[in-house]
Design a protein around this motif. Structure first.
Motif, PDB file in Angstrom:
ATOM      1  N   VAL A 164       0.867  -1.177   0.000  1.00  0.00           N
ATOM      2  CA  VAL A 164       0.000   0.000   0.000  1.00  0.00           C
ATOM      3  C   VAL A 164       0.900   1.222   0.000  1.00  0.00           C
ATOM      4  CG1 VAL A 164      -1.830   1.239   1.210  1.00  0.00           C
ATOM      5  CG2 VAL A 164      -1.765  -1.267   1.289  1.00  0.00           C
ATOM      6  N   MET A 165       0.660   2.113  -0.952  1.00  0.00           N
ATOM      7  CA  MET A 165       1.493   3.306  -1.099  1.00  0.00           C
ATOM      8  C   MET A 165       0.640   4.560  -0.964  1.00  0.00           C
ATOM      9  SD  MET A 165       3.175   1.312  -4.218  1.00  0.00           S
ATOM     10  CE  MET A 165       1.550   0.817  -4.547  1.00  0.00           C
ATOM     11  N   PHE A 166       1.299   5.622  -0.496  1.00  0.00           N
ATOM     12  CA  PHE A 166       0.637   6.926  -0.420  1.00  0.00           C
ATOM     13  C   PHE A 166       1.644   7.996  -0.807  1.00  0.00           C
ATOM     14  CE2 PHE A 166      -1.397  10.694   1.113  1.00  0.00           C
ATOM     15  CZ  PHE A 166      -2.743  10.435   0.928  1.00  0.00           C
ATOM     16  N   LYS A 167       1.294   8.785  -1.807  1.00  0.00           N
ATOM     17  CA  LYS A 167       2.127   9.919  -2.217  1.00  0.00           C
ATOM     18  C   LYS A 167       1.477  11.184  -1.670  1.00  0.00           C
ATOM     19  CE  LYS A 167       3.817  12.604  -6.111  1.00  0.00           C
ATOM     20  NZ  LYS A 167       3.743  12.826  -7.553  1.00  0.00           N
ATOM     21  N   ALA A 168       2.290  11.998  -0.978  1.00  0.00           N
ATOM     22  CA  ALA A 168       1.772  13.217  -0.354  1.00  0.00           C
ATOM     23  C   ALA A 168       2.713  14.379  -0.617  1.00  0.00           C
ATOM     24  CB  ALA A 168       1.622  13.007   1.157  1.00  0.00           C
ATOM     25  N   GLY A 169       2.167  15.582  -0.550  1.00  0.00           N
ATOM     26  CA  GLY A 169       2.975  16.787  -0.637  1.00  0.00           C
ATOM     27  C   GLY A 169       3.716  17.006   0.673  1.00  0.00           C
ATOM     28  N   GLU A 170       4.724  17.855   0.630  1.00  0.00           N
ATOM     29  CA  GLU A 170       5.565  18.070   1.817  1.00  0.00           C
ATOM     30  C   GLU A 170       4.828  18.701   2.990  1.00  0.00           C
ATOM     31  OE1 GLU A 170       7.603  22.303   0.477  1.00  0.00           O
ATOM     32  OE2 GLU A 170       8.848  20.532   0.619  1.00  0.00           O
ATOM     33  N   ASP A 171       3.680  19.307   2.744  1.00  0.00           N
ATOM     34  CA  ASP A 171       2.911  19.925   3.826  1.00  0.00           C
ATOM     35  C   ASP A 171       2.106  18.910   4.637  1.00  0.00           C
ATOM     36  OD1 ASP A 171       3.862  22.395   3.003  1.00  0.00           O
ATOM     37  OD2 ASP A 171       2.100  22.834   1.771  1.00  0.00           O
ATOM     38  N   THR A 172       2.161  17.642   4.249  1.00  0.00           N
ATOM     39  CA  THR A 172       1.412  16.596   4.945  1.00  0.00           C
ATOM     40  C   THR A 172       2.284  16.007   6.051  1.00  0.00           C
ATOM     41  OG1 THR A 172       0.400  16.072   2.808  1.00  0.00           O
ATOM     42  CG2 THR A 172       0.025  14.521   4.615  1.00  0.00           C
ATOM     43  N   PRO A 173       1.842  16.063   7.312  1.00  0.00           N
ATOM     44  CA  PRO A 173       2.638  15.504   8.409  1.00  0.00           C
ATOM     45  C   PRO A 173       2.891  14.005   8.212  1.00  0.00           C
ATOM     46  CG  PRO A 173       0.807  16.815   9.254  1.00  0.00           C
ATOM     47  CD  PRO A 173       0.596  16.675   7.780  1.00  0.00           C
ATOM     48  N   ALA A 174       4.083  13.556   8.594  1.00  0.00           N
ATOM     49  CA  ALA A 174       4.483  12.157   8.413  1.00  0.00           C
ATOM     50  C   ALA A 174       3.529  11.198   9.114  1.00  0.00           C
ATOM     51  CB  ALA A 174       5.909  11.954   8.920  1.00  0.00           C
ATOM     52  N   GLU A 230      10.371   7.604   1.149  1.00  0.00           N
ATOM     53  CA  GLU A 230      11.305   8.256   0.240  1.00  0.00           C
ATOM     54  C   GLU A 230      10.795   9.669  -0.031  1.00  0.00           C
ATOM     55  OE1 GLU A 230      13.124   7.477  -4.229  1.00  0.00           O
ATOM     56  OE2 GLU A 230      11.829   5.983  -3.316  1.00  0.00           O
ATOM     57  N   ARG A 231      11.725  10.586  -0.145  1.00  0.00           N
ATOM     58  CA  ARG A 231      11.369  11.966  -0.509  1.00  0.00           C
ATOM     59  C   ARG A 231      11.991  12.256  -1.861  1.00  0.00           C
ATOM     60  NH1 ARG A 231       9.118  15.167   3.272  1.00  0.00           N
ATOM     61  NH2 ARG A 231       9.135  14.414   5.392  1.00  0.00           N
ATOM     62  N   LYS A 232      11.189  12.872  -2.740  1.00  0.00           N
ATOM     63  CA  LYS A 232      11.680  13.214  -4.065  1.00  0.00           C
ATOM     64  C   LYS A 232      11.394  14.688  -4.334  1.00  0.00           C
ATOM     65  CE  LYS A 232      10.969   8.676  -6.157  1.00  0.00           C
ATOM     66  NZ  LYS A 232      10.256   7.930  -7.210  1.00  0.00           N
ATOM     67  N   GLU A 241       2.917  30.358 -10.315  1.00  0.00           N
ATOM     68  CA  GLU A 241       4.177  30.443  -9.594  1.00  0.00           C
ATOM     69  C   GLU A 241       4.743  29.035  -9.448  1.00  0.00           C
ATOM     70  OE1 GLU A 241       4.843  32.978  -5.882  1.00  0.00           O
ATOM     71  OE2 GLU A 241       4.368  30.999  -5.072  1.00  0.00           O
ATOM     72  N   GLU A 242       6.018  28.865  -9.766  1.00  0.00           N
ATOM     73  CA  GLU A 242       6.672  27.572  -9.584  1.00  0.00           C
ATOM     74  C   GLU A 242       7.322  27.534  -8.207  1.00  0.00           C
ATOM     75  OE1 GLU A 242       9.352  26.618 -12.744  1.00  0.00           O
ATOM     76  OE2 GLU A 242       7.713  26.123 -14.093  1.00  0.00           O
ATOM     77  N   ALA A 243       7.259  26.367  -7.583  1.00  0.00           N
ATOM     78  CA  ALA A 243       7.862  26.193  -6.260  1.00  0.00           C
ATOM     79  C   ALA A 243       8.522  24.819  -6.189  1.00  0.00           C
ATOM     80  CB  ALA A 243       6.787  26.315  -5.179  1.00  0.00           C
ATOM     81  N   LYS A 244       9.665  24.757  -5.522  1.00  0.00           N
ATOM     82  CA  LYS A 244      10.330  23.476  -5.300  1.00  0.00           C
ATOM     83  C   LYS A 244       9.726  22.842  -4.059  1.00  0.00           C
ATOM     84  CE  LYS A 244      14.686  24.812  -7.380  1.00  0.00           C
ATOM     85  NZ  LYS A 244      16.130  24.986  -7.194  1.00  0.00           N
ATOM     86  N   THR A 245       9.388  21.570  -4.161  1.00  0.00           N
ATOM     87  CA  THR A 245       8.815  20.849  -3.024  1.00  0.00           C
ATOM     88  C   THR A 245       9.492  19.501  -2.882  1.00  0.00           C
ATOM     89  OG1 THR A 245       7.098  19.786  -4.368  1.00  0.00           O
ATOM     90  CG2 THR A 245       6.541  21.913  -3.380  1.00  0.00           C
ATOM     91  N   GLN A 246       9.217  18.844  -1.775  1.00  0.00           N
ATOM     92  CA  GLN A 246       9.700  17.493  -1.515  1.00  0.00           C
ATOM     93  C   GLN A 246       8.480  16.604  -1.322  1.00  0.00           C
ATOM     94  OE1 GLN A 246      12.921  16.063  -0.967  1.00  0.00           O
ATOM     95  NE2 GLN A 246      13.665  17.900  -1.974  1.00  0.00           N
ATOM     96  N   ASP A 247       8.120  15.836  -2.359  1.00  0.00           N
ATOM     97  CA  ASP A 247       7.002  14.912  -2.223  1.00  0.00           C
ATOM     98  C   ASP A 247       7.424  13.731  -1.356  1.00  0.00           C
ATOM     99  OD1 ASP A 247       5.326  16.433  -3.786  1.00  0.00           O
ATOM    100  OD2 ASP A 247       5.789  15.349  -5.633  1.00  0.00           O
ATOM    101  N   VAL A 248       6.473  13.186  -0.606  1.00  0.00           N
ATOM    102  CA  VAL A 248       6.713  12.058   0.276  1.00  0.00           C
ATOM    103  C   VAL A 248       6.056  10.818  -0.337  1.00  0.00           C
ATOM    104  CG1 VAL A 248       6.282  11.101   2.574  1.00  0.00           C
ATOM    105  CG2 VAL A 248       6.719  13.551   2.301  1.00  0.00           C
ATOM    106  N   TYR A 249       6.853   9.766  -0.486  1.00  0.00           N
ATOM    107  CA  TYR A 249       6.361   8.475  -0.962  1.00  0.00           C
ATOM    108  C   TYR A 249       6.498   7.493   0.200  1.00  0.00           C
ATOM    109  CZ  TYR A 249       6.827  10.369  -5.686  1.00  0.00           C
ATOM    110  OH  TYR A 249       6.702  11.139  -6.806  1.00  0.00           O
TER     111      TYR A 249
END
Length: 192
Positions: free
Chosen positions: A61-71, A102-104, A150-158
């Motif tokens: 089971v996988m979940f991809k979330a934006g960096e604003d989502t608490p771990a 993993e963070r990408k 607006e473009e922004a750099k983020t760290q997605d969480v996998y």
């Protein structure tokens, strides 16, 4: 003359509303600020949950979330989804056998409203009557000139887990959870 100015005003308002609607509908495919909600991922690159059956009683089971989502919220989403799958498959216990995070880096686009212009835009035009012509100014709603991409750099969480499912705690392992208790406890968190 008054009819012509009304047509011009209506046309300008329609164009501004159309541009705003187009930009706002397009933003649904862009990253939103704030925690990623619990939802199914619509594609391999989309935010949300997905799963793969590994064998009769194991799923990844996988979940991809934006960096604003608490771990911890991402972990709860993933466990909740595993419990849903277990329930759908007729199992009463689920155990987390393996976890991976993993963070990408990612570049996202967001629609933002310029804060420079805090007053509503004003439409100035000439209105003529039998008494003569006057300049009239009327405020109108937000136009496309107030919005920009607006473009922004983020760290997605996998985050992913391998979940083993069974009908007893003994068959699933020491770190097993009762499916109905997980679903009951996390339903309010997942579906606020």
């Amino acid at each position: 003359m008054a009819v012509h100015s009304d047509v011009k005003k209506t046309a300008k308002a329609f164009v501004a509303a159309s541009v705003l609607a187009t930009v706002m509908s397009a933003c649904s495919s862009f990253s939103a600020s704030g925690p990623t909600p619990y939802k199914a991922a619509k594609s391999a690159d989309a935010y949300g949950y997905s799963s793969v059956q590994l064998d009769d009683s194991r799923y990844r089971v996988m979940f991809k979330a934006g960096e604003d989502t608490p771990a911890d919220l991402v972990q709860e989403y993933t466990l909740y989804r595993a419990a849903q799958i277990a329930s759908e498959q007729g199992y009463s216990w689920v155990a987390v056998v393996k976890t991976d995070i993993e963070r990408k880096a990612n570049i996202t686009q967001r629609v933002v409203k310029d804060k420079k212009n805090t007053l509503p835009p004003v439409l100035k035009e000439e209105q003529c009557t039998m008494s003569g012509c006057n300049d009239v100014a009327q405020p109108f709603e937000v136009s496309d000139s107030d919005l920009r991409m607006e473009e922004a750099k983020t760290q997605d969480v996998y985050y992913s887990i391998v979940a083993r499912m069974g009908n007893s705690q003994v068959s699933t392992g020491d770190n097993a959870f009762e499916v109905q208790k997980v679903i009951s406890r996390l339903t309010e968190i997942v579906n606020p």
